[in-house]
Write an enzyme that holds these catalytic residues in place. Structure first.
Site, mmCIF file in Angstrom:
data_model
loop_
_atom_site.group_PDB
_atom_site.id
_atom_site.type_symbol
_atom_site.label_atom_id
_atom_site.label_comp_id
_atom_site.label_asym_id
_atom_site.label_seq_id
_atom_site.Cartn_x
_atom_site.Cartn_y
_atom_site.Cartn_z
ATOM 1 N NE ARG A 69 -80.322 -20.115 50.394
ATOM 2 C CZ ARG A 69 -79.037 -19.805 50.255
ATOM 3 N NH1 ARG A 69 -78.532 -19.624 49.072
ATOM 4 N NH2 ARG A 69 -78.255 -19.691 51.307
ATOM 5 C CE1 TYR A 70 -82.914 -21.277 44.843
ATOM 6 C CE2 TYR A 70 -81.023 -22.616 45.434
ATOM 7 C CZ TYR A 70 -81.551 -21.457 44.926
ATOM 8 O OH TYR A 70 -80.716 -20.465 44.512
ATOM 9 N NE ARG A 125 -83.801 -26.318 43.023
ATOM 10 C CZ ARG A 125 -84.176 -25.106 42.630
ATOM 11 N NH1 ARG A 125 -83.332 -24.330 42.007
ATOM 12 N NH2 ARG A 125 -85.396 -24.661 42.859
ATOM 13 C CB CYS A 162 -60.173 -25.832 46.693
ATOM 14 S SG CYS A 162 -61.747 -25.346 47.385
ATOM 15 C CB CYS A 168 -60.938 -18.523 43.909
ATOM 16 S SG CYS A 168 -61.034 -20.118 43.084
ATOM 17 C CB CYS A 209 -63.746 -18.582 47.895
ATOM 18 S SG CYS A 209 -64.717 -20.047 48.317
ATOM 19 N NE ARG A 247 -70.642 -22.992 49.947
ATOM 20 C CZ ARG A 247 -70.740 -23.473 48.707
ATOM 21 N NH1 ARG A 247 -69.699 -24.019 48.122
ATOM 22 N NH2 ARG A 247 -71.887 -23.429 48.070
ATOM 23 C CG ASP A 255 -71.855 -14.856 45.914
ATOM 24 O OD1 ASP A 255 -72.838 -14.458 45.264
ATOM 25 O OD2 ASP A 255 -71.499 -16.040 45.966
ATOM 26 C CG ASP A 300 -76.464 -17.595 44.880
ATOM 27 O OD1 ASP A 300 -77.671 -17.638 45.172
ATOM 28 O OD2 ASP A 300 -75.688 -18.566 45.022
ATOM 29 C CE LYS A 302 -76.962 -20.850 41.886
ATOM 30 N NZ LYS A 302 -77.674 -21.525 43.002
HETATM 31 S S1 SF4 Z 1 -64.401 -20.733 44.455
HETATM 32 FE FE1 SF4 Z 1 -63.975 -21.398 46.578
HETATM 33 S S2 SF4 Z 1 -64.764 -23.497 46.668
HETATM 34 FE FE2 SF4 Z 1 -64.519 -22.988 44.497
HETATM 35 S S3 SF4 Z 1 -62.453 -23.711 43.934
HETATM 36 FE FE3 SF4 Z 1 -62.308 -21.528 44.474
HETATM 37 S S4 SF4 Z 1 -61.740 -21.563 46.647
HETATM 38 FE FE4 SF4 Z 1 -62.550 -23.582 46.178
#
Ligand code: SF4
Length: 419
Positions: free
Chosen positions: A113-114, A117, A126, A130, A133, A135, A311, A348, A355
């Site tokens: 994108r940048y 980078r 993972c 979370c 997340c 993604r 996000d 972001d 960002k």
């Molecule tokens: S935020 Fe998403 S990518 Fe990062 S540790 Fe948590 S679940 Fe995994």
């Protein structure tokens, strides 16, 4: 096994044991929490997990950090185990892939994108998942509400990614993420790190892993993995390439004695560590909590470089924090510690603007909760919108967002004002 048995297990500090005893199905919580939670609360949690965009994945180490006497307000529970009763309707502007990563991807698994980078997505797994997340469109396993976009395994994509990077010398900075590098084998971490070090233009490599905060025994007990990271860090330093670990703490309660040992080990091995936090309602949207987190991280030689606004992805509306509160928090904590350890508070920008500092908005309409940002060095001429969470708006504004005509008018108004 029940939680009190898991906690007393002699293998508790073994990362492989933690992985083996990680909860990966909502119904498993019935047995583990049987003596701790009454059925209505347990049903609420299991219903929340079934509604969530992220699948459940939580290990005994994290379960043990939760204060089950007050689990409704517990900052660890809120991040990993949603209650159906606390979840609210998503904002109409929310979308999976809010950051538009899939359209900025020249090769599968590489987001460019940048100008200088790139983000390398090496795994979709993972140690824990979370609920907020970014993604959620591809990380973890499918849920009832989200069929994840699957990439080929990194071994299939690796040669084409390396070729693209060799042919694109303007990319000097790589984030190796996913998913989480803690789910890579030591041999994969080494292969990826050494492969990137063969590209003369690359000056910085950042390995992203929440492992240090959610599975610290991975660092202290999985010698092969930590050695692989150290080898790449040392080889990079000899070549003039900065290699670092990018981690993710959100609350001071996450800094345990195991984390102290792991962070100390990385420091003595010369591995630079930086932290990104996400601002989450009911977790760390409090100046005292954030201040303690920032100071503790600095004391561990973990550079707390970003605090993100969450996000706007679906299913996490109740966890988001509005821009005005974020600006107040930033003012409240700035100056608590030395300037270089003070994180930048950023959004972001949805749509791929990258960002932006939260105070740098072009316009901020407190009625609609919409703010606008520009990103001249990333996507010149474009305007990026960030919506405050619905729960922070007036009842009238919330009603307006439910009316498609009014919602469209609010977006058009702020775009016109920002032009
Ligand atoms: S935020 Fe998403 S990518 Fe990062 S540790 Fe948590 S679940 Fe995994």
């Amino acid at each position: 096994m029940r939680l009190h048995q898991l906690v007393k297990d002699i293998h508790f500090d073994d990362p492989i044991w933690q992985e083996r005893h990680t909860i990966t199905r909502p119904e498993q919580l019935r047995e583990v929490l049987d003596e701790i939670l009454r059925p209505p609360a347990l049903d609420d949690m299991i219903a929340g997990l079934h509604k969530a965009s992220m699948s459940v994945r939580i290990n005994p180490y994290l379960l043990d950090l939760i204060n089950w006497q007050d689990m409704e307000h517990d900052p660890i529970r809120k991040q990993f185990l949603p209650l159906a009763s606390e979840m609210t309707a998503s904002h109409p502007l929310q979308s999976f892939d809010a950051l538009d990563e899939t359209t900025d991807s020249p090769v599968e698994g590489l987001v460019h994108r940048y100008p200088d980078r790139a983000l390398l997505l090496v795994t979709d797994r993972c140690p824990v998942y979370c609920r907020f997340c970014t993604r959620s469109y591809n990380v973890g396993v499918d849920t009832r509400s989200v069929i994840k976009i699957r990439a080929q395994s990194i071994s299939h994509r690796w040669q084409s990614i390396l070729s693209h990077l060799h042919m694109t010398p303007r990319i000097v900075d790589i984030v190796v993420s996913g998913g989480d590098c803690a789910r890579l084998k030591a041999s994969q971490l080494l292969e990826i790190g050494r492969g990137l070090l063969t590209i003369p233009s690359i000056r910085r490599i950042r390995f992203a892993s929440k492992g240090l905060s959610v599975l610290p025994m991975k660092i202290t007990r999985d010698g092969a993995w930590t050695d692989a990271l150290t080898v790449v860090s040392d080889e990079g330093r000899r070549q003039g390439v900065e290699v670092s670990l990018q981690t993710h703490f959100n609350h001071p309660i996450e800094i345990t004695s195991s984390v102290l040992s792991a962070a100390n080990l990385l420091f003595t091995k010369g591995v630079m560590v930086r932290n990104q936090s996400v601002l989450l309602h009911g977790v760390n949207d409090d100046a005292n909590v954030l201040g303690r987190l920032i100071k503790h991280l600095g004391d561990l030689h973990i550079h707390p470089y970003y605090v993100y606004l969450c996000d706007p992805v679906p299913g996490i509306e109740d966890m988001r924090v509005d821009l005005a509160t974020a600006c107040q928090l930033e003012k409240a904590v700035r100056g608590l510690t030395t300037g270089y350890n003070m994180p930048a508070f950023v959004i972001d920008t949805p749509g791929g603007g990258g960002k932006r500092l939260i105070h740098s908005y072009e316009r901020y309409d407190r009625y609609s909760g919409l703010s606008t940002f520009t990103a001249p060095a990333v996507k010149a001429g474009r305007l990026f919108l960030y919506p405050d969470p619905l729960h922070t708006l007036s009842p009238d504004a919330r009603r307006d967002w439910l009316d498609p005509q009014r919602a469209k008018a609010m977006v058009t108004d702020i775009q016109r004002q920002s032009a």
